[in-house]
Design a protein around this motif. Sequence first.
Motif, PDB file in Angstrom:
ATOM      1  N   ILE A   1       0.834  -1.216   0.000  1.00  0.00           N
ATOM      2  CA  ILE A   1       0.000   0.000   0.000  1.00  0.00           C
ATOM      3  C   ILE A   1       0.867   1.263   0.000  1.00  0.00           C
ATOM      4  CG2 ILE A   1      -0.291   0.175   2.510  1.00  0.00           C
ATOM      5  CD1 ILE A   1      -2.990   0.869  -0.172  1.00  0.00           C
ATOM      6  N   HIS A   2       2.115   1.109   0.426  1.00  0.00           N
ATOM      7  CA  HIS A   2       3.063   2.225   0.433  1.00  0.00           C
ATOM      8  C   HIS A   2       3.973   2.222  -0.796  1.00  0.00           C
ATOM      9  CE1 HIS A   2       1.819   2.823   4.544  1.00  0.00           C
ATOM     10  NE2 HIS A   2       2.356   1.686   4.941  1.00  0.00           N
ATOM     11  N   CYS A   3       4.394   1.051  -1.225  1.00  0.00           N
ATOM     12  CA  CYS A   3       5.517   0.960  -2.164  1.00  0.00           C
ATOM     13  C   CYS A   3       5.195   0.439  -3.566  1.00  0.00           C
ATOM     14  CB  CYS A   3       6.595   0.068  -1.555  1.00  0.00           C
ATOM     15  SG  CYS A   3       7.238   0.728  -0.007  1.00  0.00           S
ATOM     16  N   ASP A   4       3.988  -0.031  -3.794  1.00  0.00           N
ATOM     17  CA  ASP A   4       3.651  -0.589  -5.105  1.00  0.00           C
ATOM     18  C   ASP A   4       2.525   0.232  -5.740  1.00  0.00           C
ATOM     19  OD1 ASP A   4       2.812  -2.100  -7.298  1.00  0.00           O
ATOM     20  OD2 ASP A   4       3.087  -4.015  -6.259  1.00  0.00           O
ATOM     21  N   PRO A   5       2.883   1.296  -6.480  1.00  0.00           N
ATOM     22  CA  PRO A   5       1.858   2.184  -7.054  1.00  0.00           C
ATOM     23  C   PRO A   5       0.844   1.463  -7.940  1.00  0.00           C
ATOM     24  CG  PRO A   5       4.007   3.226  -7.208  1.00  0.00           C
ATOM     25  CD  PRO A   5       4.236   1.815  -6.750  1.00  0.00           C
ATOM     26  N   GLU A   6       1.284   0.510  -8.745  1.00  0.00           N
ATOM     27  CA  GLU A   6       0.350  -0.190  -9.632  1.00  0.00           C
ATOM     28  C   GLU A   6      -0.672  -1.003  -8.839  1.00  0.00           C
ATOM     29  OE1 GLU A   6       0.081   0.485 -12.851  1.00  0.00           O
ATOM     30  OE2 GLU A   6       1.684   1.910 -12.433  1.00  0.00           O
ATOM     31  N   ARG A   7      -0.194  -1.766  -7.890  1.00  0.00           N
ATOM     32  CA  ARG A   7      -1.104  -2.575  -7.072  1.00  0.00           C
ATOM     33  C   ARG A   7      -2.014  -1.679  -6.227  1.00  0.00           C
ATOM     34  NH1 ARG A   7       0.432  -7.369  -2.739  1.00  0.00           N
ATOM     35  NH2 ARG A   7      -1.736  -7.894  -2.266  1.00  0.00           N
ATOM     36  N   ALA A   8      -1.451  -0.598  -5.689  1.00  0.00           N
ATOM     37  CA  ALA A   8      -2.250   0.319  -4.868  1.00  0.00           C
ATOM     38  C   ALA A   8      -3.384   0.940  -5.683  1.00  0.00           C
ATOM     39  CB  ALA A   8      -1.364   1.402  -4.268  1.00  0.00           C
ATOM     40  N   LYS A   9      -3.113   1.251  -6.950  1.00  0.00           N
ATOM     41  CA  LYS A   9      -4.153   1.817  -7.817  1.00  0.00           C
ATOM     42  C   LYS A   9      -5.242   0.794  -8.107  1.00  0.00           C
ATOM     43  CE  LYS A   9      -1.218   5.244  -9.960  1.00  0.00           C
ATOM     44  NZ  LYS A   9      -0.386   5.604 -11.106  1.00  0.00           N
TER      45      LYS A   9
END
Length: 154
Positions: free
Chosen positions: A46-54
């Motif tokens: 949730i902090h470090c993976d922009p693609e997964r977080a999106k």
Amino acid sequence: MSVLVIRSFEDFEKFNGQDLGTSDYFRITQNQINLFADATHDHQWIHCDPERAKKEGAFGNTIAHGYLTLSIVPHLWDQIVKVENLKMMINYGIETLRFAQAVTVDSEVRLAAKLKNVANLRGTVKAEVEVKLEIKDQKKPAFTGVLVFLYHFH
């Protein structure tokens, strides 16, 4: 913005119960989030993976660690109050800290501070400061709490 200068217990006492001011806005970047993750070994997606977080996250983007937002307080505090004539300052404690709102990447935050109480403890000044980390264009703050500082003046 003018910075409030404090040089003694008597200076602090004049502001007891009053708003001390608000810092400038500070942008939280993905690079800062990644560096904080490296420093703390907290690489949650949730902090470090922009693609997964999106795709999977509840916030549409990565979010800053709560403790990252707390760690920028000294930088923002220095924009509100400059304490001079010091032998030493100690971060004594945090009371009633509540993380109320996630800070998404590239958000801008600022610190608002109010002197809740000040006491002279045999020459050591104990300052209790109510703080709120405001997020630009958001109603809820990132966090609220009371920071406790001990100031030893010359």
